[in-house]
Write an enzyme that holds these catalytic residues in place. Sequence first.
Site, PDB file in Angstrom:
ATOM      1  N   GLY A   1      31.283  45.107 -15.869  1.00  0.00           N
ATOM      2  CA  GLY A   1      30.373  46.210 -16.131  1.00  0.00           C
ATOM      3  C   GLY A   1      30.820  47.477 -15.438  1.00  0.00           C
ATOM      4  O   GLY A   1      31.741  47.461 -14.614  1.00  0.00           O
ATOM      5  N   PRO A   2      30.168  48.593 -15.752  1.00  0.00           N
ATOM      6  CA  PRO A   2      30.537  49.882 -15.140  1.00  0.00           C
ATOM      7  C   PRO A   2      30.290  49.872 -13.635  1.00  0.00           C
ATOM      8  O   PRO A   2      29.548  49.026 -13.127  1.00  0.00           O
ATOM      9  CB  PRO A   2      29.599  50.874 -15.842  1.00  0.00           C
ATOM     10  CG  PRO A   2      29.082  50.164 -17.042  1.00  0.00           C
ATOM     11  CD  PRO A   2      29.073  48.716 -16.712  1.00  0.00           C
ATOM     12  N   PRO A   3      30.909  50.818 -12.906  1.00  0.00           N
ATOM     13  CA  PRO A   3      30.664  50.911 -11.457  1.00  0.00           C
ATOM     14  C   PRO A   3      29.190  51.179 -11.166  1.00  0.00           C
ATOM     15  O   PRO A   3      28.508  51.869 -11.929  1.00  0.00           O
ATOM     16  CB  PRO A   3      31.535  52.113 -11.031  1.00  0.00           C
ATOM     17  CG  PRO A   3      32.550  52.257 -12.104  1.00  0.00           C
ATOM     18  CD  PRO A   3      31.900  51.806 -13.368  1.00  0.00           C
TER      19      PRO A   3
ATOM     20  N   GLY B   1      25.905  46.794  -9.703  1.00  0.00           N
ATOM     21  CA  GLY B   1      25.475  45.734  -8.784  1.00  0.00           C
ATOM     22  C   GLY B   1      26.279  44.457  -8.851  1.00  0.00           C
ATOM     23  O   GLY B   1      25.793  43.396  -8.453  1.00  0.00           O
TER      24      GLY B   1
ATOM     25  N   THR C   1      29.045  43.465  -7.127  1.00  0.00           N
ATOM     26  CA  THR C   1      29.381  42.918  -5.806  1.00  0.00           C
ATOM     27  C   THR C   1      28.143  42.402  -5.082  1.00  0.00           C
ATOM     28  O   THR C   1      28.175  41.334  -4.457  1.00  0.00           O
ATOM     29  CB  THR C   1      30.081  44.005  -4.958  1.00  0.00           C
ATOM     30  OG1 THR C   1      31.229  44.479  -5.661  1.00  0.00           O
ATOM     31  CG2 THR C   1      30.522  43.446  -3.621  1.00  0.00           C
TER      32      THR C   1
ATOM     33  N   SER D   1      36.851  53.248 -32.752  1.00  0.00           N
ATOM     34  CA  SER D   1      35.422  53.387 -33.040  1.00  0.00           C
ATOM     35  C   SER D   1      35.045  54.799 -33.459  1.00  0.00           C
ATOM     36  O   SER D   1      33.867  55.113 -33.540  1.00  0.00           O
ATOM     37  CB  SER D   1      34.588  52.980 -31.821  1.00  0.00           C
ATOM     38  OG  SER D   1      34.835  53.845 -30.738  1.00  0.00           O
TER      39      SER D   1
ATOM     40  N   LYS E   1      26.639  52.904 -25.812  1.00  0.00           N
ATOM     41  CA  LYS E   1      26.693  54.025 -26.764  1.00  0.00           C
ATOM     42  C   LYS E   1      25.294  54.477 -27.156  1.00  0.00           C
ATOM     43  O   LYS E   1      25.015  55.685 -27.237  1.00  0.00           O
ATOM     44  CB  LYS E   1      27.489  53.610 -27.997  1.00  0.00           C
ATOM     45  CG  LYS E   1      28.977  53.421 -27.722  1.00  0.00           C
ATOM     46  CD  LYS E   1      29.719  52.944 -28.951  1.00  0.00           C
ATOM     47  CE  LYS E   1      31.221  52.798 -28.662  1.00  0.00           C
ATOM     48  NZ  LYS E   1      31.972  52.316 -29.824  1.00  0.00           N
TER      49      LYS E   1
END
Length: 768
Positions: free
Chosen positions: A352-354, A357, A359, A674, A717
């Site tokens: 997932g994106p930074p 959660g 970690t 896309s 998106k």
Amino acid sequence: MKKQILPLLALRGKMVYPNTSVYFEVSRPKSMAALEQAVNHEQQIFLVNQIDPSIDKPDQEDLYTVGTIAKILQMVKAGQGVLRVFVEGQTRARISSYTEVDGCVKVEVEELPYTGYPETPVEEEAFFRMLEEGAEEFSEKNPGFFAPQLQKAIDERDLRSLVSELASQLPFELGKKQQILEESDIKQQIQSLLAILTEEVEISIIRNELAEKVKKNVDKNQKDYLLREQQKVIREELGEEDIVSEADEYLEKCEKLKASKEVKDKIKKEIKRYKKMPPIAAESTMTKNYIETMLEMPWNKVSRDSKSLEKAMKILEEDHYGLKKVKERILDYLAVRFLTKKGETPILCLVGPPGTGKTSIARSIARALNKKYVRISLGGVRDEAEIRGHRKTYVGAMPGRIAEGIRQAGVKNPVMLLDEVDKVSSDYKGDTASALLEVLDGEQNINFRDHYLEVPMDLSEVFFIATANDLSPIPKPLLDRMEIIELSSYTENEKFHIAENYLIKKQRKLSGLTKKQVSISEEVVREVIHSYTREAGVRNLERTIGQLMHKAARKIVEGEKEVDIKKKSLKELLGPAPFEDEDENLKPQIGVVRGLAWTSVGGDTLSIEVNVMPGKGKMELTGCMGDVMKESAQIGLSYVRSIAESYGIDSGYFEKHDIHLHIPEGAVPKDGPSAGITMALAILSAITEIPVRGDIAMTGEITLRGKVLPIGGLKEKLLAAKTVGVKEVLVPARNKRNVAELDEEIISGLKITYVEEMNEVIKHALKK
């Protein structure tokens, strides 16, 4: 008694007696000055010893009072400011006064004559023979003791010279040598010397006996080992308890170690080698480090997992809001463990994106399972030895990060987080990702071999959790060994609950504030989320809340008792909002279409712009596009040309006009399959001059025949479209199943239109 004034030279441990000749070296300035004065004083100088030889600049209280008047026979320069001096002792004397002039110390001394000399030749001969016999006995135990001067005194039958030479040559401490010099009675002096001789002979006998015992057990060339054996024999002779050696301690620890027979045999073999090595050998330290590492590894030591499903659920709910799929997977795993007692340990990969959660979820899993937690950061690791360890024969060798993590945990079944697994790299030192294959393969990691440890290590009970921002850089063989769980972007409502339940409390505590001192209203949190921190995760949101807390802390320190942060004060506290609602971009425009993109940090919108101008039929593509996106643009142009006639476009139009397609923010790389329908629509709008609706966004790939292909990253998106105020989104019909999996919160307020053909896109998007 005769008195005279002489320059003084302080000696450090070198005793000069009357009737003896001695060499010594001089380098101190005061000593040089004393020698210079002596040359002008009939070559005579007064020599006296320092009480503490380590003092570099002695004062009067640092010197003995009795010394020797000597005559300088020779002085030779030895280089680098050093003089080699040869002197002959003449008579004893005591210092009566002490003065220092022009860097030279001068003393007034009074001579000390000897008394108590043997009264008859027979008595003198008796004393002489006793000394001679003692010297010969000492010489037998210490070959090479007889110096030429000592032999000369014996040959000349000179009692005084023999006493002085023996006192000078015998290896006993300085204090006793000084006592003999200060003794005026010749008979008493001889008796003291005989006692010392007897003691030195006994010491030599014991030392030689010990050396003989040691020689039977050790090689003559192993000097250090010889010294240790001597110490051992000395302790045995004294009856002291033997000190347990390091090797014996290691053997004792090895016997207590919970490990397989193979591991214990390996450790014992290395201890046996270590015992035989001299300590100065470089390999000795390497072997010692290896043994200690092996003894510290938790070969068969495990921690007991939590057996409460209710407790695990409570901890996961406490630490994280939402993330239903992740929590369900952990609880499923726990349930299997409770039933089977062991079960197969999963290898999860959280993608997932930074800031979403990943970690912290791993840490919560460890807490929920009551396991030890170890984090290993793989970002930028490019040396295979970082994973597998170095061969222990190399200088500076150490275990790999996996083995080191197990050692830090102290048990063989911790939760091990492999952070940023998508950012490992490769170079000439090996492929790090390939080295992870054995670690993460449930069929292989039961016998994982670290190059440093050289024995199999069982990783099957380790709960591995990997994290990544993007799956595309991860090699497929490695990806195949992991269960993928996606952590997509948070909605504004999810961010609000995370802020209310976790972030505000955390930042308030870090800033040293209480709930009574500072309060933040709901509308402030929502405004921060909407206008200050548009991101996939919540890291910037937490940082911004932290800034508000810091501002509040400053006001509290300045005297305010309570701080209530309002929406209207946000601009003053945080500055102008970086994000605003883009109403003007929602108006219909010719040749401008809003596309939707997925990035590793969440979803984003991008406007595709097309201009048409007279030319020679060239197509210009700008905006840092990748090869896939450039091909999509070419396919879109080909499709538009195939339908141009139905829009009344002349067949020679494309040969007479240039088309320029641009995606703003040209410094940001863009690629992916896309944006085909978006670019085709923008080209068609620019050519036909029919405006495109501004409140619509779209995503999907196009084929040459106008089919709309499915895409990925739909949740991100749609969130990006919702954030900028888009009302309708065109989505490929084959993505209908993905929309069904989304929460109602994400799609509420959005009209999602499914399209299968490009003509449906044109029908919905072009302004009529």
